[in-house]
Design an enzyme around this catalytic site. Structure first.
Site, PDB file in Angstrom:
ATOM      1  N   ARG A  17     -60.365  40.613 -32.984  1.00 45.44           N
ATOM      2  CA  ARG A  17     -61.422  40.958 -33.704  1.00 45.44           C
ATOM      3  C   ARG A  17     -61.874  39.379 -34.755  1.00 45.44           C
ATOM      4  NH1 ARG A  17     -63.440  40.294 -38.846  1.00 45.44           N
ATOM      5  NH2 ARG A  17     -61.495  41.214 -39.807  1.00 45.44           N
ATOM      6  N   ASP A  18     -61.196  39.333 -35.872  1.00 43.69           N
ATOM      7  CA  ASP A  18     -61.461  38.362 -36.703  1.00 43.69           C
ATOM      8  C   ASP A  18     -61.354  36.755 -35.945  1.00 43.69           C
ATOM      9  OD1 ASP A  18     -61.952  36.543 -38.942  1.00 43.69           O
ATOM     10  OD2 ASP A  18     -60.853  37.810 -40.120  1.00 43.69           O
ATOM     11  N   HIS A 212     -55.155  39.737 -46.600  1.00 39.97           N
ATOM     12  CA  HIS A 212     -55.533  39.193 -45.152  1.00 39.97           C
ATOM     13  C   HIS A 212     -56.016  37.800 -45.690  1.00 39.97           C
ATOM     14  CE1 HIS A 212     -58.751  39.770 -42.101  1.00 39.97           C
ATOM     15  NE2 HIS A 212     -59.225  38.757 -42.624  1.00 39.97           N
ATOM     16  N   HIS A 214     -57.014  33.816 -45.194  1.00 42.02           N
ATOM     17  CA  HIS A 214     -57.502  32.870 -44.192  1.00 42.02           C
ATOM     18  C   HIS A 214     -56.613  31.446 -44.713  1.00 42.02           C
ATOM     19  CE1 HIS A 214     -60.488  34.758 -41.819  1.00 42.02           C
ATOM     20  NE2 HIS A 214     -60.289  35.714 -42.697  1.00 42.02           N
ATOM     21  N   CYS A 245     -65.268  33.816 -40.392  1.00 41.14           N
ATOM     22  CA  CYS A 245     -66.335  34.745 -40.321  1.00 41.14           C
ATOM     23  C   CYS A 245     -67.793  33.865 -40.168  1.00 41.14           C
ATOM     24  CB  CYS A 245     -66.481  35.507 -41.879  1.00 41.14           C
ATOM     25  SG  CYS A 245     -67.947  36.315 -41.930  1.00 41.14           S
ATOM     26  N   ASN A 254     -57.501  32.577 -39.727  1.00 38.14           N
ATOM     27  CA  ASN A 254     -56.490  33.547 -40.669  1.00 38.14           C
ATOM     28  C   ASN A 254     -55.189  32.874 -40.363  1.00 38.14           C
ATOM     29  OD1 ASN A 254     -58.383  35.401 -39.097  1.00 38.14           O
ATOM     30  ND2 ASN A 254     -57.704  36.652 -40.884  1.00 38.14           N
TER      31      ASN A 254
END
Ligand code: HMG
Ligand code: MG
Length: 267
Positions: A17-18, A212, A214, A245, A254
């Site tokens: 996803r990310d 989470h 980055h 993002c 990430n």
């Protein structure tokens, strides 16, 4: 670390996803599923697979329903926990029809970032999320809740610890079993992480908090270690350090899953 202090760590793989939301090249659904299968074959048990957002905003993930069809009919994926980002009721309806069992709702500390990312202020997004959570609970779905820009926003400056706590509390009240603290643009440092985690610990059980990170500022591993030493045991990570993002200027990948594994193996 003494054996007494040994704790299990759970890693939530967010690469599909990310990671893929930020790649210029759009992969075919079959190739995405191949990535998922390879992650599963590595032993990964928690995967955020995609998002049910507006396709023109994130064209890389426009095939969310198709990807879940692959996942749900794969015997190899049985026993693995898959989740997907859901921004609003329309996303929830799509996730329900794709037979998604766990969703992740997301907001941020910053109106400026939220307006660019989801076209809503923080308060507006919380209203949307409360509807989504009510609908998801009726369906028996599990809910994770993100607090993005928890360490600062590219458009709105520093985030306050008080805002992180307030939004986390709102997300728990709405039914999130876990709140994920997002360093969306990778500007956290270990000192800031310790401050935020201590404030979280004063308000919630850290068992229900995930980090989470980055890695824009190359501090993600140091931040992970700082958070772990303060009691956090759930970490999002992305294979190969993919991620970012499109609506957060200067966000990079990430923290890499393989780096987290090396870190925690060594402990
Ligand atoms: P909007 O433009 O405000 O939507 O989008 P709207 O409600 O005004 O509707 C406009 C059109 O979009 C309508 O279609 C809707 O049906 C459609 P039309 O009638 O014009 O044909 N629409 C949708 N279509 C598909 N799925 C939906 C959906 N909702 C409306 N769910 C919206 C609001 C939130 C949907 C939009 O802004 C959006 O999709 N944003 C995507 C944001 C995103 O995915 N960002 C990246 C993930 S967040 C992140 O990376 C941070 C994180 O990793 C944590 C961290 O690092 O801190 C999680
Ligand atoms: Mg992210």
């Amino acid at each position: 670390m003494s054996e007494k202090n040994c704790r299990n760590v759970r890693i939530v793989e967010v690469g599909p996803r990310d990671g893929l939301q930020n790649e210029k090249k759009i992969l075919s659904t079959a190739d995405k599923f191949l990535l998922v299968e390879k992650l599963v074959s590595c032993g990964i048990k928690h995967i955020e697979a995609t998002s049910f957002v507006r396709a023109p905003r994130i064209p890389q993930l426009a095939d969310a329903e198709d990807l879940f069809a692959f996942i749900n009919r794969s015997p190899q994926c049985e026993g693995v926990h898959f989740s997907a980002l859901v921004p609003n009721m329309k996303g929830l309806e799509a996730a329900i029809s794709a037979d998604v069992k766990e969703i992740a709702v997301f907001t941020a500390t910053s109106d400026a970032f939220n307006l660019k990312n989801i076209n809503a202020t923080v308060e507006e997004s919380l209203q949307r999320i409360s509807l989504v959570c009510a609908g998801a609970k009726k369906e028996g779905m599990k809910i994770r809740g993100y607090v993005s820009t928890a360490f600062g926003c590219p458009y709105g400056g520093d985030a306050t610890v008080a805002s992180v706590i307030k939004i986390s509390r709102d997300l728990f009240h709405m039914g999130a079993y876990e709140v994920v603290i997002g360093d969306t643009i990778g500007i956290a440092t270990p000192g800031k992480v310790v401050n935020v985690v201590r404030a979280l610990r004063d308000n919630f059980s850290l068992k229900n908090i995930a980090m989470h990170f980055h890695d824009t500022g190359k501090m993600a591993i140091a931040n992970t270690l700082a958070a772990f030493e303060e009691g956090i045991t759930v970490f999002d990570a992305s294979v190969g350090g993919l991620g970012g993002c499109p609506y957060a200027k200067s966000a990079s990948g990430n923290v890499a899953t393989e780096d987290l594994l090396r870190l925690f193996d060594s402990l």
